[in-house]
Motif scaffolding. Structure first.
Motif, short mmCIF file in Angstrom:
data_model
loop_
_atom_site.label_atom_id
_atom_site.label_comp_id
_atom_site.label_asym_id
_atom_site.label_seq_id
_atom_site.Cartn_x
_atom_site.Cartn_y
_atom_site.Cartn_z
N PHE A 127 -0.34 5.49 7.23
CA PHE A 127 -0.20 5.76 5.81
C PHE A 127 -1.43 5.32 5.01
N ALA A 128 -2.55 5.16 5.71
CA ALA A 128 -3.82 4.83 5.07
C ALA A 128 -3.72 3.57 4.21
N LEU A 129 -3.06 2.54 4.75
CA LEU A 129 -2.86 1.29 4.02
C LEU A 129 -3.44 0.09 4.76
N THR A 130 -4.19 0.32 5.83
CA THR A 130 -4.69 -0.78 6.64
C THR A 130 -5.53 -1.75 5.81
N ASP A 131 -6.43 -1.23 5.00
CA ASP A 131 -7.30 -2.10 4.19
C ASP A 131 -6.51 -2.90 3.17
N ALA A 132 -5.36 -2.37 2.74
CA ALA A 132 -4.55 -3.06 1.73
C ALA A 132 -3.42 -3.86 2.35
N GLY A 133 -3.32 -3.85 3.67
CA GLY A 133 -2.19 -4.50 4.34
C GLY A 133 -2.07 -5.98 4.06
N GLY A 134 -3.20 -6.65 3.81
CA GLY A 134 -3.15 -8.08 3.56
C GLY A 134 -3.00 -8.46 2.10
N ARG A 135 -2.91 -7.48 1.22
CA ARG A 135 -2.76 -7.75 -0.21
C ARG A 135 -1.29 -7.77 -0.61
N LEU A 136 -1.00 -8.56 -1.65
CA LEU A 136 0.35 -8.57 -2.20
C LEU A 136 0.69 -7.19 -2.77
N VAL A 137 1.93 -6.76 -2.60
CA VAL A 137 2.33 -5.43 -3.03
C VAL A 137 2.25 -5.29 -4.55
N ARG A 138 2.34 -6.41 -5.28
CA ARG A 138 2.26 -6.32 -6.74
C ARG A 138 0.90 -5.78 -7.20
N THR A 139 -0.09 -5.82 -6.33
CA THR A 139 -1.41 -5.30 -6.68
C THR A 139 -1.56 -3.83 -6.31
N TYR A 140 -0.55 -3.22 -5.70
CA TYR A 140 -0.64 -1.84 -5.25
C TYR A 140 -0.46 -0.87 -6.41
N SER A 141 -1.08 0.29 -6.31
CA SER A 141 -0.82 1.37 -7.26
C SER A 141 0.55 1.99 -6.95
N GLY A 142 1.02 2.85 -7.86
CA GLY A 142 2.30 3.51 -7.64
C GLY A 142 2.32 4.34 -6.38
N GLY A 143 1.23 5.07 -6.12
CA GLY A 143 1.17 5.88 -4.92
C GLY A 143 1.16 5.05 -3.65
N MET A 144 0.49 3.90 -3.66
CA MET A 144 0.46 3.02 -2.50
C MET A 144 1.84 2.44 -2.24
#
Length: 331
Positions: A127-144
């Motif tokens: 789902f193209a989220l590897t780079d964001a996998g270690g970040r808290l979800v509260r920092t994610y965009s709506g699409g992520m």
């Protein structure tokens, strides 16, 4: 022609009432393995109630409902293990990272610690989220968040995926990214039942579309079959003023595919040939003084929706979405 047995979703005669209000009235649906069915309908049509029954959250009052070959009432637990539900709102933990969300879901699904780590890594990459996998979800965009939510729903590799208005609130880019994921899942053999208020979404993703109205299936077929039922082309005319608009609407013996008093526009299905268009314009405006302009376009699913339900797909009672109660995701 007799249909083969063992579809991913088989619904016959589904009925459901709440008190004296009949929400579903003898609904029939079928989704083949690897198929995508888009379930459309105005607010209160029963879309979410249908999904609730199919995902074992609500028992039917009557009818036969089988998902992944299992009866949703008598074989509830087996059906639950074969399905996943992703609702309108992302059900992810904002205090965890993306990887932690997926690892936790995998552990709850019974995977070992090592297997859960591997599955989380696989899904983050998918789902193209590897780079964001270690970040808290509260920092994610709506699409992520929506992609992470869908990834969590696929931890157990469900045979049937239910998506209840999954792209509501997403920007166009995020919506198209989610479309690609759905296409990949269907190509890999996952059956998908999708409810949506976006007609373009149904046209892009579904190999079959069912329109639910007043608790009944008003029409079902491929997108092209349904668009053909609304006429291959649509004539849209604009009246000179409100009085002319009222006269045009009252005068015409032809079906009205769409009416917009605000813009003084009326649309009519046509055969598309020049002779029919000229005849239709002359019948509508014999004095040639009540139509200021016209255009001809190909029929869309919006025309089908309007003809069957009498309301625009994204404009029922001034709101978008369904009025049925929503449920969290991941059955």
């Amino acid at each position: 022609m007799r249909q083969p047995p063992h579809a991913a979703v088989e619904v016959q005669g589904l009925s459901k009432s709440y008190g004296d209000h009949a929400v579903l009235r003898s609904v029939d649906l079928r989704v083949e393995q690897g198929g995508v069915l888009a379930l459309l309908g105005p607010n209160g049509a029963g879309k979410t109630t249908t999904v609730r029954v199919l995902t074992t959250l609500t028992d039917p009052d009557a009818g036969s409902v089988r998902v992944a070959g299992y009866d949703v009432v008598t074989e509830r637990r087996r059906a639950q293990r074969a399905i996943s539900l992703t609702g309108q709102f992302a059900a992810v933990d904002e205090t965890q990272t993306g990887a932690e969300n997926l690892w936790t879901t995998a552990r709850l699904a019974g995977l070992t610690r090592a297997a859960a780590r591997r599955r989380a890594a696989e899904l983050l990459e998918r789902f193209a989220l590897t780079d964001a996998g270690g970040r808290l979800v509260r920092t994610y965009s709506g699409g992520m968040r929506r992609r992470l939510d869908l990834a969590a729903g696929l931890v157990g590799e469900p045979r049937v995926l239910f998506l209840d208005e999954p792209t509501t609130g997403l920007d166009p880019r995020s919506r198209r990214q989610l479309w690609e994921v759905v296409r990949e899942l269907a190509a890999a053999g996952t059956a998908v039942l999708l409810t949506t208020q976006y007609l373009e979404e149904a046209d892009q993703l579904a190999d079959r579309v069912a329109v639910l109205n007043g608790g009944r299936i008003a029409a079902e077929g491929t997108p092209e079959e349904l668009k053909a039922s609304a006429g291959q082309t649509v004539l849209e005319v604009t009246a000179t003023d409100a009085a002319a608009f009222a006269r045009l609407e009252a005068r015409t013996p032809h079906p009205v595919a769409h009416r917009s008093p605000e813009t003084l526009a009326l649309s009519f299905p046509t055969r598309g040939d020049a002779r029919h268009l000229r005849t239709l314009l002359d019948e509508l405006d014999p004095g040639r003084d009540e139509i200021t302009g016209f255009s001809v376009r190909r029929a869309t699913l919006d025309d089908v929706f309007m003809a069957l339900t009498g309301a625009p797909a994204t404009e029922t009672n001034g709101t978008t979405g369904t009025t049925d109660a929503k449920e969290p995701s991941h059955v």
